[in-house]
Design an enzyme around this catalytic site. Structure first.
Site, PDB file in Angstrom:
ATOM      1  N   GLU A  57      94.350   4.876  31.900  1.00 33.21           N
ATOM      2  CA  GLU A  57      94.904   4.144  33.035  1.00 33.21           C
ATOM      3  C   GLU A  57      96.414   3.981  32.952  1.00 33.21           C
ATOM      4  O   GLU A  57      97.119   4.123  33.952  1.00 33.21           O
ATOM      5  CB  GLU A  57      94.233   2.768  33.153  1.00 33.21           C
ATOM      6  CG  GLU A  57      92.793   2.815  33.636  1.00 33.21           C
ATOM      7  CD  GLU A  57      91.798   3.134  32.537  1.00 33.21           C
ATOM      8  OE1 GLU A  57      90.605   3.307  32.840  1.00 33.21           O
ATOM      9  OE2 GLU A  57      92.227   3.218  31.355  1.00 33.21           O
ATOM     10  N   HIS A 126      82.987  -5.934  32.916  1.00 38.04           N
ATOM     11  CA  HIS A 126      83.072  -5.131  34.142  1.00 38.04           C
ATOM     12  C   HIS A 126      82.885  -5.990  35.390  1.00 38.04           C
ATOM     13  O   HIS A 126      82.726  -5.451  36.482  1.00 38.04           O
ATOM     14  CB  HIS A 126      81.996  -4.032  34.150  1.00 38.04           C
ATOM     15  CG  HIS A 126      82.214  -2.953  33.141  1.00 38.04           C
ATOM     16  ND1 HIS A 126      82.175  -3.181  31.800  1.00 38.04           N
ATOM     17  CD2 HIS A 126      82.481  -1.633  33.291  1.00 38.04           C
ATOM     18  CE1 HIS A 126      82.398  -2.037  31.155  1.00 38.04           C
ATOM     19  NE2 HIS A 126      82.583  -1.087  32.033  1.00 38.04           N
TER      20      HIS A 126
END
Length: 293
Positions: A57, A126
Site C-alpha cells: 500500500e 478488517h
C-alpha cells in the site's frame, strides 16, 4: 441500481471523460476487485489505465501521489481502510500537505477509495471505521456517501477535484439499491443533505448510519413523532450550517455513528451543535454508537 453498480458506472464514465484518469489498486484488474467495483474495466480500458498493484500500500499510494503531482488523476482502491495504515505516511504526511508546502504550485488530484465497517464477519483487523483519523487532517477532503445516487455524484466530484479526497465506502452498502438519476451528476463536497424532514427531533449520521437512522425515524413516526434526518455526506469539510439549522428547528438532536463514541465524529457534531445553537436546545444532545472503551 446497487451502490456497487453506481461506483462501477462512475469509474467507467470518468475513464471515458478524461484520459488522465487511471485506476490503481490490489487485484482491481484481472480479478476485477475484491468487491467487483472495477468489473469489466481492465477489458475495456487496458492495463495502462487499470493497474494491478502488488500488496504494498505504501508503494502504490506513493506512486499514485507522484502521478497526481505530474498531472494525472489517479483513483486508488485500497482493499480495506484497515490496510491504509500501511500507507498513512503517504496520505497524511505527503498527499495532505503537498499543496501547502509548495505554496500552491502543485495540485494533488488524487482519490483514495476504501471500504470499512463491521458486521461482515471479517474479524477485528478488517472491520474498523477509521474515518475520524482522516477527517482530522487538514489538506484532505473526506466523503462518505450513504446511497447509490450520492456514491455516483460524490465520486464524480472527487475525481474532478484538484485536492486529495478520501472516499469511504461501507461494505454493507455495496448491495444496497436506490434510484440513481440518468446523466452526469456532480455533488458539492462539503454539503450535507436533509434526507427526511421533521419537526420534533434531528438525527445526524453518515454512510451506513444514515440508512439505520432513516429506519429508526420511520419507526418513531409510527408512534406520532416527526423526525428529521441529516446525512453528512462529507466529513471534511463539514457542513455545520445545515446541522445547526436543522437542530434550531427541532430543538432536539441525536448523533448516530457506526463507530466508537470516544473521540469520534459524533463528538465533533455534538460540539458543533452546542457551540452553534445551544440556546435552541430543549434537551442535551445525545450520542449513539459503539460503547466507550
Amino acid at each position: 441500481m446497487t451502490y456497487r453498480q453506481a461506483l462501477n458506472e462512475t469509474l467507467r464514465a470518468e475513464l471515458e471523460h478524461d484520459e488522465l484518469v487511471l485506476l490503481i489498486g490490489e487485484e482491481i484488474g484481472v480479478f476485477e476487485g475484491s468487491y467487483k467495483i472495477t468489473a469489466g474495466l481492465l477489458k475495456d480500458f487496458g492495463p495502462d489505465r487499470v493497474l494491478d498493484a502488488p500488496i504494498a500500500e505504501e508503494g502504490f499510494v506513493g506512486a499514485a501521489l507522484g502521478a497526481a503531482m505530474l498531472g494525472m488523476r489517479p483513483v486508488v482502491e485500497i482493499m480495506t481502510i484497515n490496510f491504509s495504515l500501511i500507507a498513512i505516511d503517504q496520505i497524511v504526511n505527503h498527499a495532505a500537505k503537498m499543496r501547502s508546502m509548495f505554496a500552491g504550485q502543485v495540485s494533488i488530484p488524487l482519490v483514495i477509495r476504501m471500504p470499512g465497517g463491521g458486521g461482515q464477519q471479517l474479524a477485528a483487523t478488517h472491520s474498523q471505521n477509521l474515518e475520524v483519523w482522516y477527517a482530522h487532517i487538514p489538506g484532505l477532503k473526506v466523503v462518505a456517501p450513504s446511497t447509490p445516487a450520492d456514491a455516483k455524484a460524490l465520486l464524480t466530484a472527487a475525481i474532478r477535484d484538484d485536492d486529495p479526497v478520501i472516499f469511504l465506502e461501507n461494505l454493507s452498502l455495496y448491495s444496497a439499491k436506490g434510484e440513481v438519476p440518468d446523466g452526469e451528476q456532480i455533488a458539492e463536497i462539503g454539503k450535507a443533505a436533509v434526507v427526511k424532514t421533521g419537526t420534533d427531533l434531528t438525527i445526524v449520521s453518515y454512510s451506513r448510519g444514515t440508512t439505520t437512522a432513516l429506519e429508526v425515524a420511520n419507526q418513531l413516526e409510527a408512534e406520532g413523532l416527526s423526525i428529521e434526518v441529516v446525512d453528512l455526506r462529507s466529513l471534511r469539510p463539514l457542513d455545520r450550517d445545515t446541522i445547526c439549522a436543522s437542530v434550531k428547528k427541532t430543538g432536539h438532536a441525536v448523533v448516530f455513528e457506526d463507530d466508537w463514541l470516544s473521540y469520534g465524529i459524533g463528538a465533533e457534531i455534538s460540539a458543533t451543535i452546542g457551540e452553534g445553537v445551544f440556546d435552541f436546545l430543549d434537551a442535551p444532545v445525545r450520542r449513539a454508537g459503539r460503547p466507550h472503551r
